[in-house]
Write an enzyme that holds these catalytic residues in place. Structure first.
Site, PDB file in Angstrom:
ATOM      1  N   LYS A   1       4.370   8.972   8.985  1.00 13.61           N
ATOM      2  CA  LYS A   1       4.103   8.363  10.295  1.00 13.61           C
ATOM      3  C   LYS A   1       5.090   8.826  11.373  1.00 13.61           C
ATOM      4  O   LYS A   1       4.893   9.900  11.929  1.00 13.61           O
ATOM      5  CB  LYS A   1       4.013   6.845  10.134  1.00 13.61           C
ATOM      6  CG  LYS A   1       2.818   6.502   9.218  1.00 13.61           C
ATOM      7  CD  LYS A   1       2.468   5.055   9.072  1.00 13.61           C
ATOM      8  CE  LYS A   1       1.162   4.956   8.286  1.00 13.61           C
ATOM      9  NZ  LYS A   1       1.153   4.045   7.176  1.00 13.61           N
TER      10      LYS A   1
ATOM     11  N   TYR B   1       0.850  -1.186   0.000  1.00 14.20           N
ATOM     12  CA  TYR B   1       0.000   0.000   0.000  1.00 14.20           C
ATOM     13  C   TYR B   1       0.884   1.233   0.000  1.00 14.20           C
ATOM     14  O   TYR B   1       1.840   1.314   0.784  1.00 14.20           O
ATOM     15  CB  TYR B   1      -0.890  -0.001   1.243  1.00 14.20           C
ATOM     16  CG  TYR B   1      -1.779   1.219   1.373  1.00 14.20           C
ATOM     17  CD1 TYR B   1      -2.820   1.455   0.475  1.00 14.20           C
ATOM     18  CD2 TYR B   1      -1.577   2.139   2.397  1.00 14.20           C
ATOM     19  CE1 TYR B   1      -3.633   2.571   0.599  1.00 14.20           C
ATOM     20  CE2 TYR B   1      -2.392   3.255   2.532  1.00 14.20           C
ATOM     21  CZ  TYR B   1      -3.418   3.466   1.632  1.00 14.20           C
ATOM     22  OH  TYR B   1      -4.224   4.568   1.760  1.00 14.20           O
TER      23      TYR B   1
ATOM     24  N   ASP C   1       9.301   2.881  -0.279  1.00 19.53           N
ATOM     25  CA  ASP C   1       8.268   3.528   0.523  1.00 19.53           C
ATOM     26  C   ASP C   1       8.480   3.117   1.974  1.00 19.53           C
ATOM     27  O   ASP C   1       8.107   2.017   2.388  1.00 19.53           O
ATOM     28  CB  ASP C   1       6.883   3.113   0.017  1.00 19.53           C
ATOM     29  CG  ASP C   1       5.765   3.773   0.816  1.00 19.53           C
ATOM     30  OD1 ASP C   1       6.079   4.501   1.783  1.00 19.53           O
ATOM     31  OD2 ASP C   1       4.590   3.559   0.467  1.00 19.53           O
TER      32      ASP C   1
HETATM   33  C1  PLP Z   1       0.473   4.562   5.797  1.00 17.40           C
HETATM   34  C2  PLP Z   1       1.218   4.344   4.557  1.00 17.40           C
HETATM   35  C3  PLP Z   1       1.101   5.215   3.466  1.00 17.40           C
HETATM   36  C4  PLP Z   1       0.094   6.334   3.427  1.00 17.40           C
HETATM   37  O1  PLP Z   1       0.331   7.302   4.377  1.00 17.40           O
HETATM   38  P1  PLP Z   1      -0.875   8.295   4.794  1.00 17.40           P
HETATM   39  O2  PLP Z   1      -0.232   9.243   5.736  1.00 17.40           O
HETATM   40  O3  PLP Z   1      -1.929   7.423   5.392  1.00 17.40           O
HETATM   41  O4  PLP Z   1      -1.334   8.951   3.553  1.00 17.40           O
HETATM   42  C5  PLP Z   1       1.920   5.025   2.375  1.00 17.40           C
HETATM   43  N1  PLP Z   1       2.809   4.011   2.357  1.00 17.40           N
HETATM   44  C6  PLP Z   1       2.937   3.147   3.376  1.00 17.40           C
HETATM   45  C7  PLP Z   1       3.963   2.070   3.301  1.00 17.40           C
HETATM   46  C8  PLP Z   1       2.142   3.273   4.509  1.00 17.40           C
HETATM   47  O5  PLP Z   1       2.258   2.387   5.497  1.00 17.40           O
END
Ligand code: PLP
Length: 428
Positions: free
Chosen positions: A267, A144, A239
């Site tokens: 995060k 994701y 990511d």
């Molecule tokens: C949470 C997450 C996102 C999206 O971040 P948001 O702040 O919710 O938009 C993208 N990539 C990864 C790997 C994530 O865990």
């Protein structure tokens, strides 16, 4: 009636918020039942609207690596609130934040702050496409990367499946530029590059997958992605919105010794405030505005409150912290695993420092989306609700990772293993 207030709040929420929530997973659709509404949190403990308390393994989906209400962060935010909430103009705080990131992650020479992980990955993809002047990108099934159009795409079967939109509203003409491959399948990646390598602008992946449960990279997978993207002048994007500053001081790229061209963060670097970032080699990063032609901007980007929270967070995370986090994660997961074995509950636990997940499956291992999807979701849902009633809050979805924080001590770990023991006992 344990959840009276939460039930009432959810009924009220449905009248003014779609589905009652501002992010779908919160609605408990995966596990059934009514979501819990929370009012406060301290350390590893959450308190809900009915006054029930829980040991928290969600940690706001990752940011709370120091536990809730971590004093250095709260103090920094309070102090900033009395100075300025936002200028929309440069501040020294943004430099300090960028310096903290650059000194911890060697592959990042320049970093741009944004307001969410979604923005970070969306911008990194635009940058990779603009830099290479190629439209196609590769992502992996079950990874994701937020909800931007190009990334909200899943695969059909087959090695080279052109993307199908995962959601109404994503134009098929855009989604067709996204190629989706099975996670941890280096051969699939090799085949796509051999046939279409010169059209691939970038490869984006979670260096430890955290959004189909927790799935570490297979030996050689990250290395293959690195080699192919270099060979074909394509951009490798890690990511690390979830893994950055979680699995170790330099993220998954340091843990596994593979450096990407671009990294996305989020995060933890916001300490609980809404933040994202993307960064990498100067030669690529300088292609974004104002130095380059690729546009990217943000009214609240580099917001002073968020910078203060993030700086306080990063400065609190030292090598000892990560050693302890790794030990705790290991003790907890091995304890749960041992009790599952005693009750003869087939269970695979995947973990890396600071994150883990439980797959109720008799398979030997879970290495990709198909394995994860084949696990017994009903069993997870039973586990989730029984643990909830025992005062332990796991993610309300079988396919989310659980997060360990610095605030989880021996007492919380023992209580969690003991509760899991009772729940597994009642499964047989
Ligand atoms: C949470 C997450 C996102 C999206 O971040 P948001 O702040 O919710 O938009 C993208 N990539 C990864 C790997 C994530 O865990």
């Amino acid at each position: 009636m344990k959840y009276v207030q939460s039930d009432a709040l959810m009924q009220r929420a449905r009248h003014s918020i779609p589905g009652g929530v501002n992010s779908p997973v919160r609605a408990f659709k995966g596990v059934g039942g009514t979501p819990i509404f929370f009012v406060s949190a301290e350390g590893a403990t959450l308190t809900d609207a009915d006054g029930n308390q829980y040991i928290d393994f969600v940690g706001s989906w990752g940011p709370m690596i120091q536990g809730h209400s971590f004093k250095p962060i709260v103090d920094a935010v309070k102090k900033q609130a009395t100075t300025s909430l936002s200028f929309g103009a440069p501040t020294e705080l943004e430099i300090t934040m960028a310096e903290r990131v650059v000194e911890r992650i060697p592959s990042i020479e320049l970093v741009r702050m944004v307001n969410s992980g979604t923005e970070a990955t969306m911008s990194a993809i635009r940058l990779a496409r603009g830099f290479t002047e190629r439209d196609k990108i590769i992502k992996f099934e079950g990874c994701y990367h937020g909800h931007s159009d190009s990334l909200l795409v899943k695969a059909g079967s087959g090695v080279l499946t052109l993307g199908l939109p995962d959601s109404p509203g994503v134009p098929a003409t855009l989604a067709q530029h996204t190629i989706t491959l099975p996670y941890n399948d280096a051969n699939a990646l090799i085949q796509v590059f051999e046939s279409h390598g010169n059209e691939i602008g970038g490869v984006i992946l979670e260096p430890v997958a955290g959004n189909m449960g927790c799935i570490p990279p297979a030996p050689g997978f990250l290395e293959t992605a690195r080699r192919l993207t270099s060979e074909y002048d394509s951009v490798l994007i890690f990511d690390e919105v979830m893994t950055g500053f979680r699995v170790g001081p330099g993220g998954a790229q340091e843990l596994y010794g593979v450096e990407p061209d671009l990294t996305t963060l989020g995060k933890i670097i916001g300490g609980g405030l809404p933040v994202g970032a993307f960064g990498g080699q100067a030669s690529i990063m300088n292609q974004i505005a104002p130095t380059g032609p690729i546009y990217q901007a943000g009214t609240l980007s580099g917001n002073p409150l968020a910078m203060q929270a993030g700086i306080a967070m990063l400065e609190s995370l030292d090598v000892t912290f990560y050693q302890q986090l790794a030990n705790k994660t290991q003790r907890l997961t091995q304890g749960i695993k041992a009790t599952a074995q005693r009750h003869q509950i087939p269970l695979v636990i995947n973990y890396v420092p600071g994150m883990f997940s439980l797959y109720f499956t008799s398979a030997d291992e879970v290495t990709g989306y198909a394995d994860a999807a084949a696990s017994n979701v009903d069993r997870y849902n039973f586990f989730f609700h029984q643990m909830l009633d025992a005062g332990i809050y796991f993610a309300p979805s079988a396919f989310e990772s659980a997060f360990v924080s610095g605030a989880h001590g021996s007492a919380e770990i023992s209580a969690t293993i003991a509760a899991a023991d009772r729940v597994f006992g009642s499964m047989t």
